[in-house]
Design a protein around this motif. Structure first.
Motif, PDB file in Angstrom:
ATOM      1  N   ALA A 296       5.429   0.730  -6.778  1.00 50.07           N
ATOM      2  CA  ALA A 296       5.665   1.492  -7.986  1.00 50.07           C
ATOM      3  C   ALA A 296       5.722   3.653  -7.641  1.00 50.07           C
ATOM      4  CB  ALA A 296       4.360   1.627  -9.226  1.00 50.07           C
ATOM      5  N   MET A 297       6.748   3.334  -9.040  1.00 48.30           N
ATOM      6  CA  MET A 297       7.638   5.140  -9.057  1.00 48.30           C
ATOM      7  C   MET A 297       6.713   4.890  -9.980  1.00 48.30           C
ATOM      8  SD  MET A 297       8.751   7.198  -7.053  1.00 48.30           S
ATOM      9  CE  MET A 297       9.192   9.489  -7.660  1.00 48.30           C
TER      10      MET A 297
ATOM     11  N   ARG B 151      -4.953  -0.312   2.759  1.00 51.74           N
ATOM     12  CA  ARG B 151      -4.087  -0.567   2.222  1.00 51.74           C
ATOM     13  C   ARG B 151      -3.312  -0.663   1.295  1.00 51.74           C
ATOM     14  NH1 ARG B 151      -5.179  -2.598   6.868  1.00 51.74           N
ATOM     15  NH2 ARG B 151      -5.618  -4.763   7.672  1.00 51.74           N
ATOM     16  N   GLN B 152      -3.930   0.582   0.921  1.00 50.73           N
ATOM     17  CA  GLN B 152      -3.153   1.038  -0.418  1.00 50.73           C
ATOM     18  C   GLN B 152      -3.207   2.547  -0.795  1.00 50.73           C
ATOM     19  OE1 GLN B 152      -5.271  -0.325  -3.491  1.00 50.73           O
ATOM     20  NE2 GLN B 152      -6.950   0.890  -2.391  1.00 50.73           N
ATOM     21  N   PHE B 153      -1.703   2.799  -0.582  1.00 46.59           N
ATOM     22  CA  PHE B 153      -1.206   4.356  -0.046  1.00 46.59           C
ATOM     23  C   PHE B 153      -1.193   5.173  -2.065  1.00 46.59           C
ATOM     24  CE2 PHE B 153      -1.430   1.859   3.384  1.00 46.59           C
ATOM     25  CZ  PHE B 153      -1.301   2.199   4.367  1.00 46.59           C
ATOM     26  N   LEU B 154      -0.936   6.415  -1.732  1.00 49.79           N
ATOM     27  CA  LEU B 154      -0.899   7.301  -3.340  1.00 49.79           C
ATOM     28  C   LEU B 154      -0.224   8.944  -2.719  1.00 49.79           C
ATOM     29  CD1 LEU B 154      -0.935   7.652  -5.695  1.00 49.79           C
ATOM     30  CD2 LEU B 154      -2.699   9.109  -6.154  1.00 49.79           C
ATOM     31  N   ASP B 155       1.137   7.948  -2.406  1.00 53.76           N
ATOM     32  CA  ASP B 155       1.997   9.458  -2.243  1.00 53.76           C
ATOM     33  C   ASP B 155       2.107  11.045  -2.694  1.00 53.76           C
ATOM     34  OD1 ASP B 155       3.916  11.005  -0.350  1.00 53.76           O
ATOM     35  OD2 ASP B 155       5.361   9.181  -0.468  1.00 53.76           O
TER      36      ASP B 155
ATOM     37  N   PRO C 252      -1.664   3.364 -16.108  1.00 50.80           N
ATOM     38  CA  PRO C 252      -1.518   1.984 -15.736  1.00 50.80           C
ATOM     39  C   PRO C 252      -0.687   1.552 -14.678  1.00 50.80           C
ATOM     40  CG  PRO C 252      -1.390   2.793 -17.955  1.00 50.80           C
ATOM     41  CD  PRO C 252      -0.620   3.836 -16.858  1.00 50.80           C
ATOM     42  N   GLU C 253       0.300   1.589 -13.947  1.00 49.97           N
ATOM     43  CA  GLU C 253       1.084   1.593 -13.429  1.00 49.97           C
ATOM     44  C   GLU C 253       0.151   1.762 -11.594  1.00 49.97           C
ATOM     45  OE1 GLU C 253       4.702  -0.056 -12.117  1.00 49.97           O
ATOM     46  OE2 GLU C 253       3.545  -0.783 -13.933  1.00 49.97           O
ATOM     47  N   VAL C 254      -0.124   2.815 -11.760  1.00 52.06           N
ATOM     48  CA  VAL C 254      -0.870   2.934 -10.863  1.00 52.06           C
ATOM     49  C   VAL C 254      -2.346   2.019 -10.443  1.00 52.06           C
ATOM     50  CG1 VAL C 254      -2.867   4.902  -9.465  1.00 52.06           C
ATOM     51  CG2 VAL C 254      -0.518   5.705 -10.458  1.00 52.06           C
ATOM     52  N   THR C 255      -3.328   1.860 -11.778  1.00 45.44           N
ATOM     53  CA  THR C 255      -4.145   0.737 -11.532  1.00 45.44           C
ATOM     54  C   THR C 255      -3.831  -0.479 -11.503  1.00 45.44           C
ATOM     55  OG1 THR C 255      -4.339   0.788 -14.135  1.00 45.44           O
ATOM     56  CG2 THR C 255      -5.624   2.679 -13.379  1.00 45.44           C
ATOM     57  N   ARG C 256      -2.774  -1.299 -11.734  1.00 47.27           N
ATOM     58  CA  ARG C 256      -2.247  -1.809 -11.212  1.00 47.27           C
ATOM     59  C   ARG C 256      -1.412  -2.082  -9.889  1.00 47.27           C
ATOM     60  NH1 ARG C 256       3.237  -4.523 -10.722  1.00 47.27           N
ATOM     61  NH2 ARG C 256       3.988  -2.944 -10.551  1.00 47.27           N
ATOM     62  N   ILE C 257      -1.323  -1.198  -9.185  1.00 50.86           N
ATOM     63  CA  ILE C 257      -1.061  -1.211  -7.838  1.00 50.86           C
ATOM     64  C   ILE C 257      -2.512  -0.697  -7.188  1.00 50.86           C
ATOM     65  CG2 ILE C 257       0.291  -0.973  -5.960  1.00 50.86           C
ATOM     66  CD1 ILE C 257       2.072  -2.612  -8.478  1.00 50.86           C
TER      67      ILE C 257
ATOM     68  N   ALA D  51       0.283  -5.108   1.900  1.00 50.58           N
ATOM     69  CA  ALA D  51       0.344  -2.899   1.951  1.00 50.58           C
ATOM     70  C   ALA D  51       0.638  -2.661   0.310  1.00 50.58           C
ATOM     71  CB  ALA D  51       0.086  -2.140   3.040  1.00 50.58           C
ATOM     72  N   ARG D  52      -0.004  -1.494  -0.150  1.00 50.93           N
ATOM     73  CA  ARG D  52       0.792  -1.491  -1.680  1.00 50.93           C
ATOM     74  C   ARG D  52       0.660   0.265  -1.567  1.00 50.93           C
ATOM     75  NH1 ARG D  52      -4.093  -4.487  -1.970  1.00 50.93           N
ATOM     76  NH2 ARG D  52      -5.451  -2.923  -3.230  1.00 50.93           N
ATOM     77  N   VAL D  53       2.051   0.542  -2.239  1.00 49.10           N
ATOM     78  CA  VAL D  53       1.829   1.761  -2.513  1.00 49.10           C
ATOM     79  C   VAL D  53       2.893   2.527  -3.184  1.00 49.10           C
ATOM     80  CG1 VAL D  53       3.664   2.875  -1.162  1.00 49.10           C
ATOM     81  CG2 VAL D  53       2.611   1.962   0.346  1.00 49.10           C
TER      82      VAL D  53
END
Length: 268
Positions: A125-126, A73-77, A141-146, A99-101
């Motif tokens: 988030a970007m 359910r979570q993605f890192l592009d 922090p934005e990555v760990t938030r999402i 889902a979170r991206v």
């Protein structure tokens, strides 16, 4: 979104891989220098637009696989590039609204475009980051938030490693990313490839020239296999991307000297 290089999009002297990709997909976020570079590519490999579109469809199938079959359910592009007409978070959230991206790119203008697009999303988030410095990316922090670091992640490396020269040891980067992901995660990988050495050299020299040296190289498909040692490739394995679990009615490309090769690897 699509994989990006590292040349400033404001440059009027050098083409940018992300903007070339955007042009080939029919986008508008490109300059004359990018369009000229794309036309040079089309002169060498007339099927380039088709290959780019096939890679895009592969990524959407990979996202659906990750959600529906792998329960992710979570993605890192990583190296996401410029916004496209159908972005990966839309595909993921169509399969599961929870889902979170997170999109990652090292180009500040690409990041600005992405943030504008995602301004109203609370599950997307970007961020600015580089595939060569994943500790900083994952600590953002934005990555760990999402993204929850304890839950499986689908990490996307969609043609971004072709933007790196051999001195950056892209195979080590693949294994390093896998080592940082929780068990049950997957790596989604694609890379432009050519079986003919002369064609690889010609394409590589063109891209190095038009980007002012800010690129990597086209590689032989056999070079990729060792990058996934210790990981389990999801069937059908490392293949031309149109052959990776095509949807009903999709065309599978016949063997060709130039192609995009892709795979999904499970992280144990």
């Amino acid at each position: 979104m699509s994989s990006a290089g590292s040349v400033s999009p404001r440059s009027d002297q050098a083409a940018n891989p992300a903007r070339i990709h955007d042009y080939l997909l029919g986008g508008r976020e490109n300059y004359a220098v990018d369009r000229r570079a794309a036309e040079h590519l089309l002169n060498i490999v007339p099927a380039t637009r088709q290959l780019v579109a096939c890679n895009r469809r592969f990524l959407h199938r990979a996202i659906r696989y990750a959600v529906r079959d792998a329960g992710i359910r979570q993605f890192l592009d990583i190296g996401s590039g410029l916004p496209a007409q159908e972005n990966l978070h839309q595909t993921a959230q169509r399969s599961d609204p929870s889902a979170r991206v997170v999109y990652v790119d090292n180009d500040p203008v690409v990041v600005a475009h992405g943030r504008a697009l995602l301004a109203h999303g609370d599950r997307t988030a970007m961020v600015t980051g580089d595939v060569r410095d994943m500790d900083t990316v994952l600590g953002n922090p934005e990555v760990t938030r999402i993204l929850d670091p304890a839950e499986p992640v689908a990490a996307l490396l969609a043609t971004v490693l072709s933007c790196l020269p051999d001195r950056d040891r892209p195979g080590d980067l693949v294994r390093g990313i896998a080592d940082r992901l929780p068990a049950g995660s997957v790596l989604v990988f694609s890379h432009p490839a050519a079986t003919d050495q002369r064609l690889r050299t010609r394409l590589t020299e063109l891209m190095l020239g038009v980007t002012g040296g800010m690129w990597g190289r086209v590689r032989d498909p056999e070079e990729f296999a060792v990058w996934f040692e210790g990981l389990e490739l999801v069937p059908p394995g490392l293949v031309e991307v149109s052959a990776w679990r095509p949807d009903p009615g999709e065309t599978v490309n016949p063997p060709s000297e130039a192609m995009v090769v892709g795979a999904i690897a499970r992280v144990p």
